[in-house]
Design a protein around this motif. Structure first.
Motif, mmCIF file in Angstrom:
data_model
loop_
_atom_site.group_PDB
_atom_site.id
_atom_site.type_symbol
_atom_site.label_atom_id
_atom_site.label_comp_id
_atom_site.label_asym_id
_atom_site.label_seq_id
_atom_site.Cartn_x
_atom_site.Cartn_y
_atom_site.Cartn_z
ATOM 1 N N ALA A 251 96.469 -66.308 -65.053
ATOM 2 C CA ALA A 251 95.099 -65.900 -65.365
ATOM 3 C C ALA A 251 94.381 -67.006 -66.131
ATOM 4 O O ALA A 251 94.978 -67.635 -67.023
ATOM 5 N N PRO A 252 93.118 -67.285 -65.808
ATOM 6 C CA PRO A 252 92.367 -68.332 -66.509
ATOM 7 C C PRO A 252 92.322 -68.058 -68.012
ATOM 8 O O PRO A 252 92.229 -66.910 -68.444
ATOM 9 N N SER A 253 92.384 -69.100 -68.796
ATOM 10 C CA SER A 253 92.369 -68.979 -70.256
ATOM 11 C C SER A 253 91.366 -69.965 -70.830
ATOM 12 O O SER A 253 91.491 -71.178 -70.637
ATOM 13 N N LEU A 254 90.372 -69.451 -71.537
ATOM 14 C CA LEU A 254 89.372 -70.315 -72.154
ATOM 15 C C LEU A 254 90.003 -71.208 -73.217
ATOM 16 O O LEU A 254 89.634 -72.376 -73.357
ATOM 17 N N ALA A 255 90.972 -70.675 -73.967
ATOM 18 C CA ALA A 255 91.604 -71.458 -75.030
ATOM 19 C C ALA A 255 92.314 -72.684 -74.457
ATOM 20 O O ALA A 255 92.125 -73.808 -74.935
ATOM 21 N N TYR A 256 93.138 -72.485 -73.439
ATOM 22 C CA TYR A 256 93.839 -73.626 -72.827
ATOM 23 C C TYR A 256 92.838 -74.571 -72.162
ATOM 24 O O TYR A 256 93.016 -75.798 -72.200
ATOM 25 N N PHE A 257 91.818 -74.014 -71.541
ATOM 26 C CA PHE A 257 90.764 -74.831 -70.923
ATOM 27 C C PHE A 257 90.129 -75.745 -71.969
ATOM 28 O O PHE A 257 89.908 -76.936 -71.722
ATOM 29 N N PHE A 258 89.847 -75.181 -73.136
ATOM 30 C CA PHE A 258 89.230 -75.955 -74.218
ATOM 31 C C PHE A 258 90.111 -77.126 -74.628
ATOM 32 O O PHE A 258 89.639 -78.266 -74.763
ATOM 33 N N TYR A 259 91.414 -76.884 -74.825
ATOM 34 C CA TYR A 259 92.311 -77.950 -75.265
ATOM 35 C C TYR A 259 92.510 -78.999 -74.174
ATOM 36 O O TYR A 259 92.637 -80.193 -74.469
ATOM 37 N N GLU A 260 92.521 -78.580 -72.923
ATOM 38 C CA GLU A 260 92.637 -79.548 -71.831
ATOM 39 C C GLU A 260 91.392 -80.417 -71.739
ATOM 40 O O GLU A 260 91.478 -81.630 -71.502
ATOM 41 N N ALA A 261 90.227 -79.807 -71.929
ATOM 42 C CA ALA A 261 88.981 -80.561 -71.878
ATOM 43 C C ALA A 261 88.856 -81.501 -73.069
ATOM 44 O O ALA A 261 88.435 -82.665 -72.933
ATOM 45 N N LYS A 262 89.247 -81.035 -74.251
ATOM 46 C CA LYS A 262 89.144 -81.865 -75.456
ATOM 47 C C LYS A 262 90.044 -83.097 -75.367
ATOM 48 O O LYS A 262 89.698 -84.168 -75.874
ATOM 49 N N ALA A 263 91.201 -82.942 -74.713
ATOM 50 C CA ALA A 263 92.127 -84.068 -74.579
ATOM 51 C C ALA A 263 91.560 -85.177 -73.698
ATOM 52 O O ALA A 263 92.090 -86.297 -73.695
ATOM 53 N N ARG A 264 90.504 -84.892 -72.956
ATOM 54 C CA ARG A 264 89.884 -85.889 -72.087
ATOM 55 C C ARG A 264 88.762 -86.655 -72.785
ATOM 56 O O ARG A 264 88.224 -87.614 -72.225
ATOM 57 N N LEU A 265 88.397 -86.253 -73.983
ATOM 58 C CA LEU A 265 87.298 -86.895 -74.685
ATOM 59 C C LEU A 265 87.686 -88.283 -75.171
ATOM 60 O O LEU A 265 88.849 -88.550 -75.473
ATOM 61 N N ASP A 266 86.689 -89.153 -75.259
ATOM 62 C CA ASP A 266 86.895 -90.505 -75.755
ATOM 63 C C ASP A 266 86.834 -90.476 -77.281
ATOM 64 O O ASP A 266 85.908 -90.981 -77.914
ATOM 65 N N CYS A 267 87.849 -89.848 -77.871
ATOM 66 C CA CYS A 267 87.886 -89.637 -79.313
ATOM 67 C C CYS A 267 89.348 -89.695 -79.757
ATOM 68 O O CYS A 267 90.139 -88.827 -79.368
ATOM 69 N N PHE A 268 89.708 -90.691 -80.541
ATOM 70 C CA PHE A 268 91.132 -90.921 -80.817
ATOM 71 C C PHE A 268 91.792 -89.749 -81.532
ATOM 72 O O PHE A 268 92.982 -89.505 -81.364
ATOM 73 N N ASP A 269 91.028 -88.978 -82.343
ATOM 74 C CA ASP A 269 91.661 -87.883 -83.048
ATOM 75 C C ASP A 269 91.845 -86.640 -82.182
ATOM 76 O O ASP A 269 92.301 -85.599 -82.668
ATOM 77 N N CYS A 270 91.504 -86.754 -80.888
ATOM 78 C CA CYS A 270 91.817 -85.694 -79.926
ATOM 79 C C CYS A 270 93.053 -86.046 -79.103
ATOM 80 O O CYS A 270 93.470 -85.284 -78.241
ATOM 81 N N ILE A 271 93.617 -87.212 -79.354
ATOM 82 C CA ILE A 271 94.725 -87.724 -78.546
ATOM 83 C C ILE A 271 96.053 -87.352 -79.191
ATOM 84 O O ILE A 271 96.248 -87.553 -80.395
ATOM 85 N N ARG A 272 96.956 -86.793 -78.377
ATOM 86 C CA ARG A 272 98.262 -86.372 -78.860
ATOM 87 C C ARG A 272 99.360 -86.933 -77.958
ATOM 88 O O ARG A 272 99.115 -87.304 -76.804
ATOM 89 N N GLY A 273 100.573 -86.942 -78.481
ATOM 90 C CA GLY A 273 101.685 -87.537 -77.766
ATOM 91 C C GLY A 273 102.043 -86.859 -76.466
ATOM 92 O O GLY A 273 102.651 -87.481 -75.584
ATOM 93 N N ASP A 274 101.692 -85.564 -76.308
ATOM 94 C CA ASP A 274 102.034 -84.885 -75.055
ATOM 95 C C ASP A 274 101.180 -85.356 -73.891
ATOM 96 O O ASP A 274 101.408 -84.928 -72.746
ATOM 97 N N GLN A 275 100.216 -86.257 -74.137
ATOM 98 C CA GLN A 275 99.459 -86.864 -73.049
ATOM 99 C C GLN A 275 100.144 -88.117 -72.511
ATOM 100 O O GLN A 275 99.706 -88.658 -71.500
ATOM 101 N N GLY A 276 101.207 -88.563 -73.191
ATOM 102 C CA GLY A 276 101.849 -89.809 -72.815
ATOM 103 C C GLY A 276 101.047 -90.984 -73.357
ATOM 104 O O GLY A 276 99.824 -91.008 -73.233
ATOM 105 N N PHE A 277 101.715 -91.938 -73.980
ATOM 106 C CA PHE A 277 101.062 -93.129 -74.526
ATOM 107 C C PHE A 277 101.523 -94.347 -73.736
ATOM 108 O O PHE A 277 102.705 -94.667 -73.711
#
Length: 359
Positions: free
Chosen positions: A135-161
């Motif tokens: 089922a679609p989830s706004l919360a997960y959608f938000f975190y997935e979208a935020k991880a795409r922002l050009d903002c270093f403090d949105c970047i986490r290790g689970d994205q792969g470095f």
């Protein structure tokens, strides 16, 4: 030509008791095409047969190496990186998978093209969560979208470095002083010396921990941890192992022990120290108030049936143009501190009345 010159990428995976996850990771990496890479496992003292499972992995289409060190993700990755044979490194979590078999080849190609421009750069992948519920989830959608922002403090290790060995050495590797937060510190270090790029591929990470502990509960804990780091409250990390626990039957994260222990720890300090702590907290929270506006942007995109990469940042741009300067004002920071204090006390009182938070 030597093996080192043929290798285009060294993938480094820190593990601790990950015997159940590594076969899936190896199977996924085995499907990657158009690129030659090695995998280096940095083990921090596994006792579940993780190291033994590597010996029984059988023939793989990539070179596999095990590096042992003392526990601590930063320490493990530094030790493994020291054995890498490629000039390009990718730090990956054990539960990470690539849906596209050409993901690594495309990512490396884009990374090298960007690096050739002369800018110090590090890359991370667009994030997707693997969930048990469809089922679609706004919360997960938000975190997935935020991880795409050009903002270093949105970047986490689970994205792969992904970064060059040269840049990694210049940054002196991962910080080993804490058992976690090494990803936040490296992300900040990269931002000071160069740029972060979003690689043209997706990486998926397991949402099992969020689903078991509770997404909201885990994010509250993560926000508290980041705030403690930003405010320099090192005592919190010393006490953290005894500050939170999960319900024995459901595995759900219990916030009452955490919030109550924080209250007790803060009360043990003199008034001036507490005032400085709450002001620092208010400064940190005010600086991140833009996320409320990005939530509005993400919600609009989610309700419109768009993808995380298609979020139009109208409200976020409004914040940056009209409100961003205000977060540096002392009255705004004091107000933010007061709101966080009220949230902490009211949340503690509310959760105490809920049966799921009973001990």
């Amino acid at each position: 030509m030597s093996v080192e010159h043929c290798l285009e990428l060294s993938i480094i995976v820190p593990v601790l008791n990950e015997a159940g996850r590594l076969p899936c990771l190896f199977e996924n990496l085995s499907r990657q095409t158009g690129i030659r890479f090695e995998v280096i496992i940095g083990d921090g003292g596994s006792r579940d047969g993780t190291c033994e499972s590597l010996e029984a992995a059988g023939k793989l289409p990539f070179d596999l190496q095990l590096v042992r060190s003392t526990s601590g993700r930063g320490r493990q990755m530094n030790a493994a990186a020291a054995q890498a044979r490629s000039d390009l490194l990718l730090f990956l979590h054990a539960d990470s998978l690539f849906p596209d078999p050409a993901a690594l080849a495309r990512a490396v190609g884009a990374f090298r093209a960007c690096s050739d421009a002369g800018t110090a750069v590090a890359g991370r992948f667009a994030l997707r969560f693997r969930r048990s519920r469809t089922a679609p989830s706004l919360a997960y959608f938000f975190y997935e979208a935020k991880a795409r922002l050009d903002c270093f403090d949105c970047i986490r290790g689970d994205q792969g470095f992904m970064l060059s060995r040269m840049l990694f050495q210049r940054l002196e590797g991962f910080d080993e002083s804490l058992p976690f937060l090494e990803d936040l510190r490296l992300a900040a270090s990269v931002a000071k010396q160069g740029d972060w790029m979003l690689l043209p591929a997706e990486i998926s990470t397991s949402a099992r921990r969020f689903e078991t502990e509770g997404l909201w509960e885990r994010q509250v804990l993560n926000a508290i941890i980041v705030n403690a780091h930003q405010t320099g409250w090192s005592e919190f990390f010393t006490a953290l192992p005894g500050l939170y626990r999960c319900h024995a039957e459901t595995g759900r994260l219990l916030l009452v022990p955490l919030l109550d222990s924080i209250r007790t720890l803060l009360a043990s300090h003199p008034p001036r120290w507490r005032s400085n702590f709450w002001l620092s907290t208010g400064r940190h929270v005010a600086a991140n108030s833009w996320q409320l506006f990005f939530w509005l942007d993400a919600r609009r995109a989610f309700l419109s049936g768009l993808q995380p990469a298609e979020v139009a940042t109208r409200w976020t741009l409004f914040y940056r143009k009209r409100l961003a300067r205000a977060v540096g004002l002392l009255p705004v920071q004091v107000l933010a501190a007061a709101l966080v204090w009220i949230w902490h006390r009211s949340m503690l009182l509310t959760l105490r009345m809920l049966p799921k938070e009973t001990s």
